[in-house]
Design an enzyme around this catalytic site. Sequence first.
Site, PDB file in Angstrom:
ATOM      1  N   ASP A  13     -28.876 -16.847  16.645  1.00 38.53           N
ATOM      2  CA  ASP A  13     -27.468 -16.429  16.727  1.00 38.53           C
ATOM      3  C   ASP A  13     -26.576 -17.137  15.719  1.00 38.53           C
ATOM      4  O   ASP A  13     -25.396 -17.384  15.969  1.00 38.53           O
ATOM      5  CB  ASP A  13     -26.917 -16.661  18.159  1.00 38.53           C
ATOM      6  CG  ASP A  13     -27.711 -15.886  19.193  1.00 38.53           C
ATOM      7  OD1 ASP A  13     -28.256 -14.830  18.848  1.00 38.53           O
ATOM      8  OD2 ASP A  13     -27.790 -16.364  20.341  1.00 38.53           O
ATOM      9  N   ASN A  38     -35.636  -9.122  21.274  1.00 36.16           N
ATOM     10  CA  ASN A  38     -34.993 -10.366  21.738  1.00 36.16           C
ATOM     11  C   ASN A  38     -33.833 -10.703  20.800  1.00 36.16           C
ATOM     12  O   ASN A  38     -32.901 -11.394  21.182  1.00 36.16           O
ATOM     13  CB  ASN A  38     -36.006 -11.535  21.809  1.00 36.16           C
ATOM     14  CG  ASN A  38     -36.874 -11.685  20.578  1.00 36.16           C
ATOM     15  OD1 ASN A  38     -36.899 -10.822  19.705  1.00 36.16           O
ATOM     16  ND2 ASN A  38     -37.611 -12.777  20.506  1.00 36.16           N
ATOM     17  N   GLY A  40     -30.466 -10.128  18.655  1.00 38.47           N
ATOM     18  CA  GLY A  40     -29.232  -9.352  18.735  1.00 38.47           C
ATOM     19  C   GLY A  40     -28.419  -9.757  17.528  1.00 38.47           C
ATOM     20  O   GLY A  40     -27.929 -10.881  17.471  1.00 38.47           O
ATOM     21  N   THR A  42     -25.261  -9.128  15.136  1.00 31.22           N
ATOM     22  CA  THR A  42     -23.956  -8.470  15.203  1.00 31.22           C
ATOM     23  C   THR A  42     -23.370  -8.251  13.814  1.00 31.22           C
ATOM     24  O   THR A  42     -23.315  -9.182  13.003  1.00 31.22           O
ATOM     25  CB  THR A  42     -22.979  -9.349  16.016  1.00 31.22           C
ATOM     26  OG1 THR A  42     -23.642  -9.765  17.207  1.00 31.22           O
ATOM     27  CG2 THR A  42     -21.718  -8.594  16.373  1.00 31.22           C
ATOM     28  N   THR A 307     -28.369 -10.582  25.735  1.00 29.15           N
ATOM     29  CA  THR A 307     -28.389 -10.717  27.192  1.00 29.15           C
ATOM     30  C   THR A 307     -27.008 -10.967  27.796  1.00 29.15           C
ATOM     31  O   THR A 307     -26.869 -10.905  29.016  1.00 29.15           O
ATOM     32  CB  THR A 307     -29.288 -11.908  27.591  1.00 29.15           C
ATOM     33  OG1 THR A 307     -28.775 -13.075  26.944  1.00 29.15           O
ATOM     34  CG2 THR A 307     -30.722 -11.698  27.160  1.00 29.15           C
ATOM     35  N   ARG A 309     -25.694 -13.727  28.096  1.00 30.64           N
ATOM     36  CA  ARG A 309     -25.659 -15.055  28.726  1.00 30.64           C
ATOM     37  C   ARG A 309     -24.734 -15.996  27.945  1.00 30.64           C
ATOM     38  O   ARG A 309     -24.692 -15.920  26.716  1.00 30.64           O
ATOM     39  CB  ARG A 309     -27.072 -15.670  28.731  1.00 30.64           C
ATOM     40  CG  ARG A 309     -28.040 -14.949  29.634  1.00 30.64           C
ATOM     41  CD  ARG A 309     -29.401 -15.621  29.603  1.00 30.64           C
ATOM     42  NE  ARG A 309     -30.054 -15.456  28.306  1.00 30.64           N
ATOM     43  CZ  ARG A 309     -31.235 -15.998  28.008  1.00 30.64           C
ATOM     44  NH1 ARG A 309     -31.874 -16.754  28.868  1.00 30.64           N
ATOM     45  NH2 ARG A 309     -31.777 -15.789  26.820  1.00 30.64           N
ATOM     46  N   THR A 420     -16.090 -17.177   7.344  1.00 34.40           N
ATOM     47  CA  THR A 420     -14.863 -17.687   7.961  1.00 34.40           C
ATOM     48  C   THR A 420     -14.321 -16.752   9.044  1.00 34.40           C
ATOM     49  O   THR A 420     -13.170 -16.887   9.455  1.00 34.40           O
ATOM     50  CB  THR A 420     -13.785 -17.888   6.875  1.00 34.40           C
ATOM     51  OG1 THR A 420     -13.610 -16.625   6.203  1.00 34.40           O
ATOM     52  CG2 THR A 420     -14.185 -18.956   5.884  1.00 34.40           C
TER      53      THR A 420
HETATM   54  P1  GDP Z   1     -27.445 -13.409  14.743  1.00 37.01           P
HETATM   55  O1  GDP Z   1     -28.343 -13.185  15.895  1.00 37.01           O
HETATM   56  O2  GDP Z   1     -27.848 -14.571  13.915  1.00 37.01           O
HETATM   57  O3  GDP Z   1     -27.235 -12.173  13.907  1.00 37.01           O
HETATM   58  O4  GDP Z   1     -26.022 -13.786  15.364  1.00 37.01           O
HETATM   59  P2  GDP Z   1     -25.294 -13.045  16.598  1.00 37.01           P
HETATM   60  O5  GDP Z   1     -24.781 -11.745  16.120  1.00 37.01           O
HETATM   61  O6  GDP Z   1     -26.158 -13.049  17.802  1.00 37.01           O
HETATM   62  O7  GDP Z   1     -24.135 -14.068  16.921  1.00 37.01           O
HETATM   63  C1  GDP Z   1     -23.194 -14.422  15.959  1.00 37.01           C
HETATM   64  C2  GDP Z   1     -21.803 -14.079  16.502  1.00 37.01           C
HETATM   65  O8  GDP Z   1     -20.823 -14.700  15.710  1.00 37.01           O
HETATM   66  C3  GDP Z   1     -21.473 -12.592  16.432  1.00 37.01           C
HETATM   67  O9  GDP Z   1     -20.625 -12.261  17.487  1.00 37.01           O
HETATM   68  C4  GDP Z   1     -20.756 -12.467  15.101  1.00 37.01           C
HETATM   69  O10 GDP Z   1     -19.859 -11.350  15.063  1.00 37.01           O
HETATM   70  C5  GDP Z   1     -19.991 -13.759  15.067  1.00 37.01           C
HETATM   71  N1  GDP Z   1     -19.740 -14.302  13.732  1.00 37.01           N
HETATM   72  C6  GDP Z   1     -20.553 -14.318  12.644  1.00 37.01           C
HETATM   73  N2  GDP Z   1     -20.000 -15.044  11.654  1.00 37.01           N
HETATM   74  C7  GDP Z   1     -18.816 -15.484  12.129  1.00 37.01           C
HETATM   75  C8  GDP Z   1     -17.788 -16.321  11.581  1.00 37.01           C
HETATM   76  O11 GDP Z   1     -17.859 -16.813  10.469  1.00 37.01           O
HETATM   77  N3  GDP Z   1     -16.730 -16.596  12.397  1.00 37.01           N
HETATM   78  C9  GDP Z   1     -16.610 -16.090  13.643  1.00 37.01           C
HETATM   79  N4  GDP Z   1     -15.537 -16.416  14.371  1.00 37.01           N
HETATM   80  N5  GDP Z   1     -17.558 -15.301  14.190  1.00 37.01           N
HETATM   81  C10 GDP Z   1     -18.648 -15.020  13.438  1.00 37.01           C
HETATM   82  P1  IMO Z   2     -31.418 -13.728  17.285  1.00 34.89           P
HETATM   83  O1  IMO Z   2     -32.295 -13.012  16.293  1.00 34.89           O
HETATM   84  C1  IMO Z   2     -31.034 -16.774  20.334  1.00 34.89           C
HETATM   85  C2  IMO Z   2     -34.547 -17.514  22.819  1.00 34.89           C
HETATM   86  C3  IMO Z   2     -34.414 -17.181  24.274  1.00 34.89           C
HETATM   87  C4  IMO Z   2     -35.336 -18.224  24.877  1.00 34.89           C
HETATM   88  C5  IMO Z   2     -36.474 -18.288  23.853  1.00 34.89           C
HETATM   89  C6  IMO Z   2     -37.678 -17.427  24.205  1.00 34.89           C
HETATM   90  O2  IMO Z   2     -30.313 -12.899  17.822  1.00 34.89           O
HETATM   91  O3  IMO Z   2     -30.970 -15.037  16.724  1.00 34.89           O
HETATM   92  P2  IMO Z   2     -38.114 -14.809  24.097  1.00 34.89           P
HETATM   93  O4  IMO Z   2     -37.398 -13.664  24.779  1.00 34.89           O
HETATM   94  O5  IMO Z   2     -38.096 -14.724  22.608  1.00 34.89           O
HETATM   95  O6  IMO Z   2     -39.483 -15.044  24.654  1.00 34.89           O
HETATM   96  O7  IMO Z   2     -37.252 -16.111  24.520  1.00 34.89           O
HETATM   97  O8  IMO Z   2     -35.914 -17.843  22.633  1.00 34.89           O
HETATM   98  N1  IMO Z   2     -34.231 -16.404  21.894  1.00 34.89           N
HETATM   99  C7  IMO Z   2     -33.097 -16.324  21.177  1.00 34.89           C
HETATM  100  N2  IMO Z   2     -32.009 -17.125  21.198  1.00 34.89           N
HETATM  101  N3  IMO Z   2     -31.123 -15.734  19.484  1.00 34.89           N
HETATM  102  C8  IMO Z   2     -32.215 -14.950  19.445  1.00 34.89           C
HETATM  103  O9  IMO Z   2     -32.384 -13.992  18.538  1.00 34.89           O
HETATM  104  C9  IMO Z   2     -33.254 -15.200  20.355  1.00 34.89           C
HETATM  105  N4  IMO Z   2     -34.443 -14.624  20.613  1.00 34.89           N
HETATM  106  C10 IMO Z   2     -35.039 -15.383  21.542  1.00 34.89           C
HETATM  107  O10 IMO Z   2     -33.086 -17.327  24.728  1.00 34.89           O
HETATM  108  O11 IMO Z   2     -34.706 -19.472  24.871  1.00 34.89           O
HETATM  109 MG    MG Z   3     -28.280 -12.988  17.971  1.00 35.65          MG
END
Ligand code: GDP
Ligand code: IMO
Ligand code: MG
Length: 432
Positions: A13, A38, A40, A42, A307, A309, A420
């Site tokens: 994330d 697993n 997500g 964004t 999820t 969470r 940013t």
């Molecule tokens: P990923 O799984 O690595 O693609 O990251 P996620 O999408 O799960 O979580 C990153 C969250 O941070 C998302 O809600 C993005 O829209 C948000 N996001 C990404 N870059 C920035 C940033 O520079 N600033 C802020 N405030 N939000 C960001």
């Molecule tokens: P992105 O690509 C954050 C975490 C789960 C759990 C562990 C094992 O969005 O960064 P799994 O379902 O893979 O067997 O869970 O890994 N986990 C993530 N945490 N971002 C993810 O993906 C994750 N994919 C799995 O929360 O701790």
């Molecule tokens: Mg993610």
Amino acid sequence: MKNTVAVGIQWGDEGKGKIVDLLAPEADVVARFQGGPNAGHTLVIGGRKTVLHLLPSGILHENTQCLIGNGTVVAPETLVEEMDTLLAAGVPVTDRLSISDRCQLILPYHRALDAARERARGAGRIGTTGRGIGPAYEDKTARRGIRLIDLCDEALLNEKIAANLDWTNFQLTQYFKTEPVARAEIDAVLDLARTRLLPLMDDVSSILHARHREGASILFEGAQGVMLDLDFGTYPFVTSSNTVAGAAMAGLGVGPGMIESVLGICKAYTTRVGAGPFPTELYNADGLDDPAGRHLAERGHEFGATTGRPRRTGWFDAVAVRHAVRVAGVTELAITKLDVLDGLSAVKLCVGYELDGERIETVPADARTLARCIPVYETLAGWDERTLGARSADQLPAAARALLSRIEEVCECPVALLSTGPDREHVIRFAS
Ligand code: GDP
Ligand code: IMO
Ligand code: MG
């Protein structure tokens, strides 16, 4: 653009979706190489949010070819739903997407096993996403997995499904004392995969090699993060695939010669979902409630994209990031969510750990040992100015620039990109 592997270098994330979407116009191809739903990821474009679980994050750019590699595990109903959502929004997904014939399928019995195991682990649970990821990769390694290509041989497929279901239902009913999975449920998913995914099936490795030969630039998109890597993460609190940049090769069928740079993506602080050690943790839903940690969770809207969470939050852990830079061969950093630090009077960086009274500089292999590590912090000045949406370095307060310089020093890696804000436009790029 150089052929680049983009990987998360914390606990997932980090903003991979945003960064990959941002770089995609400079790439001809975006390829996912590991993980499954697993993930997500964004993307925010003009305030409009799209969350992708399996589709590569280049999919919103009409000239970008998107590939799903053999290293991924694909849940057909999730992928089809994702495709349909984008198709309904007018995105021509199917024209530009290919899925490897060697992809492993996640079937309903994988999710049932994932859930049953987590329930049985009780307080010792990993906190998986419940998407069946672990069981699907186990089947792959045990050589009984169902691959997309298997849908082309009905007789063999039937035999394999019958054997897998027999074995899984035995475990579900006899060991976990829970409900079995019905064959009809699996057949429905396989039918969907047959009608919607088989037309997109291709030899992804050959496609990549052909595009490479004609000079196309390739962006390899990782999922999860290095601290969740099956070998280099906080085992056993990890995911079930290798998330390091090296996984791009095995997960797509390319050699190291195709990779020219590795972009390590990390937040300006740290978050984690699920269980497992997190040395710099300040805040979580279980009652840890440091005000700075709460600031990070609230300003950062730290809830899981898959999820929902709440994410645990803490200060930037340079020991973990330095470890990730090394094991993933990161050549440049992308720092995200700098704006979330706006308004903090001080910002801390963990530059070492103290373990049993001794200072250590590396991440111990054993999760229980890591859980005993006490962070050694450096405190830097915070800032009141707003960095949200800043588009050039001169819009940054001096304290933010000082933080970035210190991160570069302690992580031994230059910062190439600074995010940013959530939107595609909210970025500063630094000349290398
Ligand atoms: P990923 O799984 O690595 O693609 O990251 P996620 O999408 O799960 O979580 C990153 C969250 O941070 C998302 O809600 C993005 O829209 C948000 N996001 C990404 N870059 C920035 C940033 O520079 N600033 C802020 N405030 N939000 C960001
Ligand atoms: P992105 O690509 C954050 C975490 C789960 C759990 C562990 C094992 O969005 O960064 P799994 O379902 O893979 O067997 O869970 O890994 N986990 C993530 N945490 N971002 C993810 O993906 C994750 N994919 C799995 O929360 O701790
Ligand atoms: Mg993610």
